[in-house]
Design a protein around this motif. Structure first.
Motif, PDB file in Angstrom:
ATOM      1  N   UNK A  95      41.187  49.184  83.857  1.00 49.92           N
ATOM      2  CA  UNK A  95      40.803  49.088  82.450  1.00 49.92           C
ATOM      3  C   UNK A  95      41.153  50.384  81.742  1.00 49.92           C
ATOM      4  N   UNK A  96      41.487  50.269  80.465  1.00 54.06           N
ATOM      5  CA  UNK A  96      41.847  51.476  79.723  1.00 54.06           C
ATOM      6  C   UNK A  96      40.660  52.435  79.732  1.00 54.06           C
ATOM      7  N   UNK A  97      40.911  53.716  79.920  1.00 50.44           N
ATOM      8  CA  UNK A  97      39.815  54.678  79.955  1.00 50.44           C
ATOM      9  C   UNK A  97      39.209  54.865  78.572  1.00 50.44           C
ATOM     10  N   UNK A 121      47.182  43.146  76.006  1.00 48.78           N
ATOM     11  CA  UNK A 121      48.261  44.066  76.353  1.00 48.78           C
ATOM     12  C   UNK A 121      48.327  45.281  75.433  1.00 48.78           C
ATOM     13  N   UNK A 122      47.419  45.336  74.455  1.00 49.09           N
ATOM     14  CA  UNK A 122      47.486  46.422  73.483  1.00 49.09           C
ATOM     15  C   UNK A 122      46.522  47.544  73.873  1.00 49.09           C
ATOM     16  N   UNK A 123      46.995  48.774  73.829  1.00 46.71           N
ATOM     17  CA  UNK A 123      46.119  49.919  74.059  1.00 46.71           C
ATOM     18  C   UNK A 123      46.569  51.055  73.172  1.00 46.71           C
ATOM     19  N   UNK A 124      45.683  51.481  72.281  1.00 49.55           N
ATOM     20  CA  UNK A 124      46.026  52.526  71.322  1.00 49.55           C
ATOM     21  C   UNK A 124      44.977  53.631  71.438  1.00 49.55           C
ATOM     22  N   UNK A 125      45.429  54.887  71.503  1.00 49.17           N
ATOM     23  CA  UNK A 125      44.439  55.957  71.647  1.00 49.17           C
ATOM     24  C   UNK A 125      43.533  56.051  70.423  1.00 49.17           C
ATOM     25  N   UNK A 146      40.473  54.975  74.280  1.00 48.92           N
ATOM     26  CA  UNK A 146      41.512  54.012  73.900  1.00 48.92           C
ATOM     27  C   UNK A 146      40.876  52.783  73.284  1.00 48.92           C
TER      28      UNK A 146
END
Lengths: 361, 284
Positions: free
Chosen positions: A18-20, A28-32, A23
C-alpha cells in the motif's frame, strides 16, 4: 523516521503493497500529498475565507455577516447591498484573490527554477516593463491604447528583450537575472522620462497605476485573471513533478531523465504569463510574488516546491493588503501596491536579519 | 557492450573538449577514468549519462543511440551521480533516495510497490538504514555522499556512472566509498567512476581508461596500463611504479623535484623520500 521501521525485514516488504503515508492513493493512481502540507493549506484557506468575509463586511458600506450569508443563498436583498456586492467589493475581492494567487504561483515557479529566493518576474523587469508600457500608452501617446493594454505590451516587450539578450532563452538562471536587471533599468528609465516629459498633474494619475491598484475593478478584470489561472494551473500540474527533480541540480535531473532546461524554460514562461495576467488587471503589485513562496516554505518543513501553498498564501497576502488599503484610517486611498510594498519590505528585512543572525549572510 | 562512445565530439561553445573519441565500457566491469585536469574525463561521463548532447558521433546504449531513448527510459538503464548535486532544503535521506525513483514513475502514478523495496535496499546497502528520517543537511560528508549513492542505487540501473565520487571526502571515507563501489560492481553492476587518485584507481578498478587532451591514450587492466612512462607522458610526473605492498596493484611513487635534481643516479634510494605531504598533490 516514520519509514525507518519499514526498511527493515520482511515486515516492510509485506506492508509495502500500500502507498505509504504522504501519498494520495486510489487504484493505480498515487500522488504525493504530505499531511503537513494539507494542514497548512487548509489553515491558509480558512484565513483567506475570514479575510474575504472581513473585506465584504467591514466599514461604512460593508454588508453585515448575516446579510452576507442570506445574499449568498438567496441573492442580495436590497439595492445598496446589491450595489456593494455586485459592483464594488465583490469584483474587487475576486480580482484580489485571483491576482494574489497568480502572483504567489508565479513567484514560486520562478524561485524554484532559478534557485534564487529573491527571484520573481519583477526582478527581471516584468513589472517595470508593464509600468513603462502603461506610461507610454496613457501619457505619451494618449488615445492609442488603454493603459492595461499598454502594460501588457510593455511587459511582453520587456520579456522578449530578456529572452533574446541572454542568448540562451530562459534556460540559464544567471544570465536570466543579469539580462533582466538590465531590462528593468531601461524600463524604469522610460517611466522616469515619461513622468518628466508630461505635466505633473497628469503624471500623478499614473502613480497609482505604477504602484498597482485594486480600486474600481469590474467582473471583467476578475474574469481576465481567473482565466489566466485556469489556463496555466493545469500546465503547472503537468510540470510540477519535473520541477521537484530539477531542484537536485541540472546534471542530476538530466541523469534522471528530466530535461532541466526545458523544465526551466517552461516554468519561466508560465511564471511570466501569470504575472502578466496579474499586471493586466491590477498593475504591478510588488512583493507578493517574492514573499508568498518564502512564507509558504516556512509554513511546513517539507522540501519544495511549495506551489499550491504559495498560491494560497499569495491570495491571502493580497486580500489582507487590500483590506488594509480599504479600511486603514489614512488620508486619501492609497493604492494596494503601497501596502504590499511596505509588507514585503518588512518581511524582507526580517528575513535578512534572521539570515544574518544565523551567520549565513 | 552495454555502453560505448563512437567518434564522440563534444564542445562547450569553443574548441572541442572531446574529439572523435571512441571507447567501450566493459560490461560488468569497474571502470575508472583518469587523466589530468581538463582532459575531458568528466565530460565523457556526463555525455554517457545523457547530461551533455554530443556535437558529433554517438553514445551507444545496448547498441542504440542514447539520445534515441526517451529521457526516463534511458534513466532506467544508466544512473549518473554528478560532482555537485544539490540537496533541497529540509529534505530527509529517505526523501532524497525516493527522488531516485523518478524514472519509474508517471504523472498519476508517483509511487509504486517496487519503490519501497528499492529504497529500503538502497538505504541498507549504503549503511543508512537507521538514518532514513535524518535531514540530509545535518549528515557528515561521508554519510551525505552515501545518501547520494543510495539515491542513484534506488534508480535501479545496471549501469552506474560516478563523477569524482571521492572529492571532498577525507581519506578513510574515500576508501569506504570505493569499497562500496567495488561491492556494487561485484553484485553485477557495471560501474564507471572518474577519479583523481591514480593509486586508488589502480587498486580498485578492473579496467582503466586514461585520457589526455580529449583523447583516450591508454586503456586496459591497471597492471598493464599504469607504467612510469605513461604517468610521465600523461601527467608530466616523474615517478616509479612499484607493486602496492598490500594488493600488488601498480602504485605510483612520485619523485620530488629536489630529489630528481640532486641525484642523477640512485633513483631507488631517493624513492622513499618522495611520499612527503608537500608532493602528494602532484599525483592529483
Amino acid at each position: 523516521m516514520r519509514r525507518a521501521q519499514e526498511t527493515q525485514g520482511a515486515q516492510g516488504v509485506r506492508r509495502a503493497r500500500r502507498a505509504p503515508r504522504g501519498y494520495l492513493a486510489a487504484g493505480p493512481i498515487a500522488i504525493p500529498l504530505a499531511r503537513a502540507g494539507v494542514v497548512a493549506g487548509l489553515a491558509v484557506l480558512v484565513l483567506l475565507l475570514a479575510a474575504a468575509v472581513a473585506t465584504l463586511s467591514m466599514g461604512r458600506l460593508g454588508v453585515p455577516v448575516p446579510d452576507l450569508l442570506h445574499a449568498l443563498t438567496h441573492g442580495p436583498s436590497e439595492g445598496k447591498q446589491a450595489f456593494v456586492l455586485e459592483r464594488l467589493r465583490g469584483p474587487r475581492l475576486a480580482v484580489a484573490v485571483g491576482t494574489g494567487a497568480a502572483l504567489g504561483l508565479s513567484g514560486a515557479l520562478f524561485q524554484t527554477v532559478t534557485r534564487n529566493p529573491l527571484g520573481s518576474p519583477d526582478v527581471i523587469g516584468l513589472s517595470a516593463g508593464a509600468g513603462a508600457g502603461a506610461a507610454v500608452a496613457a501619457l505619451l501617446l494618449p488615445g492609442t491604447l488603454p493603459p492595461w493594454a499598454g502594460a501588457l505590451a510593455g511587459a511582453a516587450l520587456a520579456m522578449a528583450l530578456v529572452y533574446f539578450s541572454t542568448g540562451t532563452g530562459f534556460r540559464n538562471p544567471g544570465r536570466l537575472i543579469v539580462a533582466g536587471i538590465g531590462v528593468y533599468a531601461i524600463a524604469t528609465a522610460i517611466i522616469q522620462y515619461v513622468v518628466y516629459a508630461v505635466e505633473r498633474d497628469r503624471a500623478a494619475a499614473l502613480t497609482a497605476y505604477v504602484n498597482g491598484s485594486l480600486s474600481a475593478r469590474s467582473w471583467e478584470h476578475a474574469a481576465t485573471v481567473w482565466a489566466t489561472l485556469l489556463a496555466v494551473v493545469p500546465l503547472v500540474l503537468l510540470l510540477s513533478r519535473r520541477l521537484a527533480v530539477t531542484e537536485l541540480g541540472d546534471e542530476l535531473a538530466a541523469g534522471l531523465g528530466a530535461d532541466p532546461r526545458r523544465a526551466r524554460s517552461a516554468a519561466v514562461v508560465l511564471s511570466i504569463v501569470l504575472s502578466a495576467g496579474a499586471v493586466a488587471v491590477a498593475g504591478p503589485i510588488s512583493f507578493i510574488a517574492l514573499t508568498a513562496p518564502q512564507i509558504a516554505k516556512r509554513l511546513t518543513r517539507l522540501p519544495g516546491p511549495h506551489l499550491t501553498l504559495a498560491t494560497l498564501v499569495g491570495a491571502l497576502l493580497l486580500v489582507l493588503a487590500d483590506l488594509a488599503a480599504q479600511q486603514a484610517p489614512l488620508p486619501g486611498s492609497l493604492p494596494v501596491g503601497v501596502y504590499t510594498l511596505a509588507l514585503g519590505g518588512l518581511y524582507l528585512g526580517y528575513l535578512l536579519i534572521r539570515e544574518w543572525r544565523k551567520g549565513s549572510l | 557492450m552495454s555502453l560505448a562512445a563512437r567518434d564522440l565530439t563534444i564542445s562547450y561553445g569553443g574548441a572541442p573538449v572531446l574529439r572523435d573519441l571512441t571507447v567501450d565500457i566493459p560490461h560488468g566491469g569497474f571502470t575508472m577514468v583518469i587523466g589530468p585536469n581538463g582532459c575531458g574525463k568528466s565530460t565523457l561521463v556526463k555525455a554517457m549519462g545523457r547530461v551533455l548532447k554530443p556535437g558529433g558521433g554517438q553514445i551507444l546504449l545496448h547498441g542504440r543511440d542514447l539520445w534515441s531513448y526517451r529521457g526516463r527510459e534511458a534513466a532506467r538503464h544508466v544512473a549518473l551521480l554528478p560532482q555537485n548535486p544539490v540537496a533541497p532544503d529540509g529534505i530527509t535521506v529517505e526523501g532524497l533516495v525516493r527522488r531516485g525513483r523518478y524514472p519509474h514513475h508517471t504523472l498519476l502514478r508517483q509511487w509504486s510497490p517496487a519503490d519501497d523495496d528499492a529504497i529500503a535496499f538502497a538505504l541498507e546497502r549504503t549503511g543508512l538504514g537507521d538514518l532514513g528520517g535524518a535531514q540530509v543537511g545535518r549528515l557528515s560528508g561521508g554519510q551525505r555522499q552515501r545518501a547520494w549513492i543510495a539515491m542513484v542505487l534506488a534508480q535501479q540501473t545496471e549501469l552506474l556512472l560516478l563523477d569524482e565520487p571521492t572529492t571532498f571526502l577525507d581519506i578513510s571515507h574515500q576508501y569506504e566509498l570505493l569499497e562500496l563501489c567495488r561491492e556494487l560492481h561485484e553484485e553485477g553492476r557495471t560501474v564507471v567512476a572518474v577519479l583523481h587518485d591514480l593509486n586508488q584507481a589502480a587498486r580498485f578498478a578492473t579496467h582503466l581508461i586514461v585520457m589526455s587532451e580529449g583523447r583516450v591514450v591508454a586503456q586496459g587492466p591497471p597492471s598493464e596500463v599504469v607504467t612510469s612512462r605513461l604517468v610521465h607522458e600523461v601527467f608530466g610526473l616523474e615517478c616509479d611504479v612499484v607493486p602496492d605492498p598490500r594488493t600488488l596493484t601498480p602504485m605510483v611513487v612520485p619523485h620530488t623535484r629536489r630529489a630528481a635534481a640532486a641525484s642523477l643516479a640512485g633513483r631507488a634510494q631517493n624513492a622513499p623520500r618522495t611520499s612527503t605531504i608537500s608532493d602528494s598533490g602532484n599525483s592529483r
